[in-house]
Design a protein around this motif. Sequence first.
Motif, PDB file in Angstrom:
ATOM      1  N   ASP A  15      10.052  14.122  -0.268  1.00  0.00           N
ATOM      2  CA  ASP A  15       9.607  13.744   1.080  1.00  0.00           C
ATOM      3  C   ASP A  15       8.142  14.088   1.330  1.00  0.00           C
ATOM      4  OD1 ASP A  15      12.146  12.789   1.571  1.00  0.00           O
ATOM      5  OD2 ASP A  15      12.778  14.550   2.740  1.00  0.00           O
ATOM      6  N   LEU A  17       5.712  13.847  -0.866  1.00  0.00           N
ATOM      7  CA  LEU A  17       4.798  13.044  -1.671  1.00  0.00           C
ATOM      8  C   LEU A  17       4.012  12.084  -0.790  1.00  0.00           C
ATOM      9  CD1 LEU A  17       7.071  12.031  -4.713  1.00  0.00           C
ATOM     10  CD2 LEU A  17       5.230  13.729  -4.704  1.00  0.00           C
ATOM     11  N   SER A  18       2.766  11.877  -1.140  1.00  0.00           N
ATOM     12  CA  SER A  18       1.973  10.858  -0.447  1.00  0.00           C
ATOM     13  C   SER A  18       2.500   9.485  -0.868  1.00  0.00           C
ATOM     14  CB  SER A  18       0.500  10.984  -0.852  1.00  0.00           C
ATOM     15  OG  SER A  18       0.334  10.594  -2.203  1.00  0.00           O
ATOM     16  N   PRO A  19       2.191   8.439  -0.102  1.00  0.00           N
ATOM     17  CA  PRO A  19       2.635   7.093  -0.520  1.00  0.00           C
ATOM     18  C   PRO A  19       2.164   6.734  -1.928  1.00  0.00           C
ATOM     19  CG  PRO A  19       1.865   7.029   1.746  1.00  0.00           C
ATOM     20  CD  PRO A  19       1.547   8.413   1.208  1.00  0.00           C
ATOM     21  N   GLU A  20       0.963   7.161  -2.285  1.00  0.00           N
ATOM     22  CA  GLU A  20       0.442   6.868  -3.622  1.00  0.00           C
ATOM     23  C   GLU A  20       1.219   7.627  -4.696  1.00  0.00           C
ATOM     24  OE1 GLU A  20      -2.372   6.095  -0.492  1.00  0.00           O
ATOM     25  OE2 GLU A  20      -1.508   8.013  -1.069  1.00  0.00           O
ATOM     26  N   GLU A  21       1.534   8.896  -4.437  1.00  0.00           N
ATOM     27  CA  GLU A  21       2.310   9.693  -5.393  1.00  0.00           C
ATOM     28  C   GLU A  21       3.725   9.139  -5.546  1.00  0.00           C
ATOM     29  OE1 GLU A  21       0.423  14.150  -4.827  1.00  0.00           O
ATOM     30  OE2 GLU A  21       1.743  13.345  -3.269  1.00  0.00           O
ATOM     31  N   HIS A  22       4.310   8.715  -4.440  1.00  0.00           N
ATOM     32  CA  HIS A  22       5.656   8.128  -4.483  1.00  0.00           C
ATOM     33  C   HIS A  22       5.634   6.830  -5.278  1.00  0.00           C
ATOM     34  CE1 HIS A  22       9.354   6.172  -3.033  1.00  0.00           C
ATOM     35  NE2 HIS A  22       9.810   7.411  -3.034  1.00  0.00           N
ATOM     36  N   GLN A  23       4.615   6.012  -5.055  1.00  0.00           N
ATOM     37  CA  GLN A  23       4.489   4.758  -5.792  1.00  0.00           C
ATOM     38  C   GLN A  23       4.330   5.020  -7.292  1.00  0.00           C
ATOM     39  OE1 GLN A  23       1.065   2.373  -4.758  1.00  0.00           O
ATOM     40  NE2 GLN A  23       2.026   0.517  -5.528  1.00  0.00           N
ATOM     41  N   GLU A  24       3.564   6.036  -7.650  1.00  0.00           N
ATOM     42  CA  GLU A  24       3.373   6.389  -9.064  1.00  0.00           C
ATOM     43  C   GLU A  24       4.687   6.831  -9.692  1.00  0.00           C
ATOM     44  OE1 GLU A  24       1.377   6.317 -12.441  1.00  0.00           O
ATOM     45  OE2 GLU A  24       0.502   5.745 -10.519  1.00  0.00           O
TER      46      GLU A  24
END
Length: 130
Positions: A15, A17-24
């Motif tokens: 929860d 994670l940044s959107p970029e980290e989640h996308q990665e």
Amino acid sequence: MLFSVLIYASEDFIDALSPEEHQEMMKKHGAFHEDTKTNKNFAAATKLMSTGTAVTINRDSDEFVVMDGPFAETKEQFMGFYLIDCTNLEEAIEKVKILPLDHGRIEIRPVEYFEGADFNNAERLVINAS
């Protein structure tokens, strides 16, 4: 041989994670999907909703007791699983190395019994339950 690939991680970590980290992180899951589908290893994938949506049922004498949430108090939660068809455990381990392993844990366990779709000869059924 079928293997379950059980994914455990901290919901709080996910929860945060940044959107970029989640996308990665999801890119690694996508790569695993593509690899197992391309190589005919893929059988099923399930992402579980948060533990806040879970209930645990047990039996106390003749009464069934339903409690909110998961039973186990742990730092990591069961997040979901894949079901893959591999020749042996070593092949399953190699496949799983594609998944994000920077946090949490992945347990690989042989499946003793399976009843369901004929995933080798049928179209995949995909249900988005959210």
